[in-house]
Design a protein around this motif. Structure first.
Motif, PDB file in Angstrom:
ATOM      1  N   VAL A  50       0.855  -1.188   0.000  1.00 60.66           N
ATOM      2  CA  VAL A  50       0.000   0.000   0.000  1.00 60.66           C
ATOM      3  C   VAL A  50       0.891   1.238   0.000  1.00 60.66           C
ATOM      4  N   LEU A  66      -7.250   2.894   6.086  1.00 60.77           N
ATOM      5  CA  LEU A  66      -6.869   3.060   4.687  1.00 60.77           C
ATOM      6  C   LEU A  66      -8.044   3.566   3.875  1.00 60.77           C
ATOM      7  N   ARG A  68      -9.213   4.077  -0.333  1.00 57.21           N
ATOM      8  CA  ARG A  68      -8.861   3.706  -1.695  1.00 57.21           C
ATOM      9  C   ARG A  68      -9.017   4.900  -2.622  1.00 57.21           C
ATOM     10  N   TRP A  73      -4.566   1.612  -2.471  1.00 56.27           N
ATOM     11  CA  TRP A  73      -4.944   1.735  -1.073  1.00 56.27           C
ATOM     12  C   TRP A  73      -3.880   2.577  -0.375  1.00 56.27           C
TER      13      TRP A  73
END
Length: 226
Positions: A50, A66, A68, A73
């Motif tokens: 990520v 997190l 998106r 992400w």
């Protein structure tokens, strides 16, 4: 068109379902650089690469949130501080008088510097001289044989024989591939004249703290390398 309560609830549920696909929580496995890391998402045991927002402090095992963005992400938050207190020494009584030669006022013993890890050393309290003097403060690896210098904390000037507030910090980076174990981390003073002591009391203890910092040595170019 008339929106009944059931239809409103259905719309709310679909909005919430869509929103959930764009946020997640997980556990950080490794911070690989300032902008990249691996995370195991909740419900999975597989580490996933990520990205990380630059201002978010993280370390291994941090719980993270997190979001998106497109196909990426990104860690946008972490349940952690910027540093973790890993060792402390404190006293409610004064140190021995030191000087005019170099002497230790407080120390942490048996400490391990982990590989590829940065530490912040903080010392605080009060100092009191026997006469007006300048004092050079250092971080050393011993309380008696001062062969290795882990950082100059600078000079203080005491024009009178009263107690002065004292505080200093130093960043130390262990850049080696293996830990440095069983170390003594001592703060020493060396006076131009007379003696000086580290003052502690029940209401204002003197102390030495060592914090483990987030990130790696590359994030702290000002740290002393050991």
């Amino acid at each position: 068109m008339v929106f009944g309560l059931d239809l409103v609830r259905l719309i709310d549920a679909r909005i919430e379902a869509a929103r959930q696909r764009w946020t997640a929580t997980g556990t950080l496995v490794e911070r690989q650089s300032q902008s990249r890391a691996t995370v195991t998402f909740d419900g999975s045991s597989v580490p996933v690469p990520v990205k990380v927002l630059g201002h978010v402090p993280t370390r291994a095992d941090s719980r993270v949130t997190l979001t998106r963005f497109g196909s990426d992400w990104v860690i946008t938050g972490a349940f952690t501080g910027t540093a973790e207190l890993v060792a402390v020494a404190s006293a409610k009584t004064d140190s021995a008088n030191i000087g005019p030669g170099e002497g230790s006022i407080i120390a942490v013993t048996g400490f391990t510097f982990e590989a590829q890890t940065v530490y912040r050393v903080n010392v605080g309290g009060q100092i009191q001289p026997s006469t007006a003097n300048h004092t050079l403060w250092r971080v050393r690896n011993s309380t008696s044989v001062f062969t290795v210098d882990w950082g100059n904390l600078g000079h203080t000037y005491q024009p009178e024989t009263r107690a002065y507030i004292f505080g200093a910090e130093k960043y130390i980076a262990r850049t080696g591939a293996t830990p440095l174990t069983g170390q003594t981390v001592a703060v020493t003073g060396q006076n131009s004249a007379g003696t000086i002591r580290h003052v502690g009391s029940t209401t204002a203890p003197r102390y030495l703290e060592i914090y483990k910092c987030s990130g790696g040595p590359a994030d702290y170019p000002h740290a002393l390398t050991i």
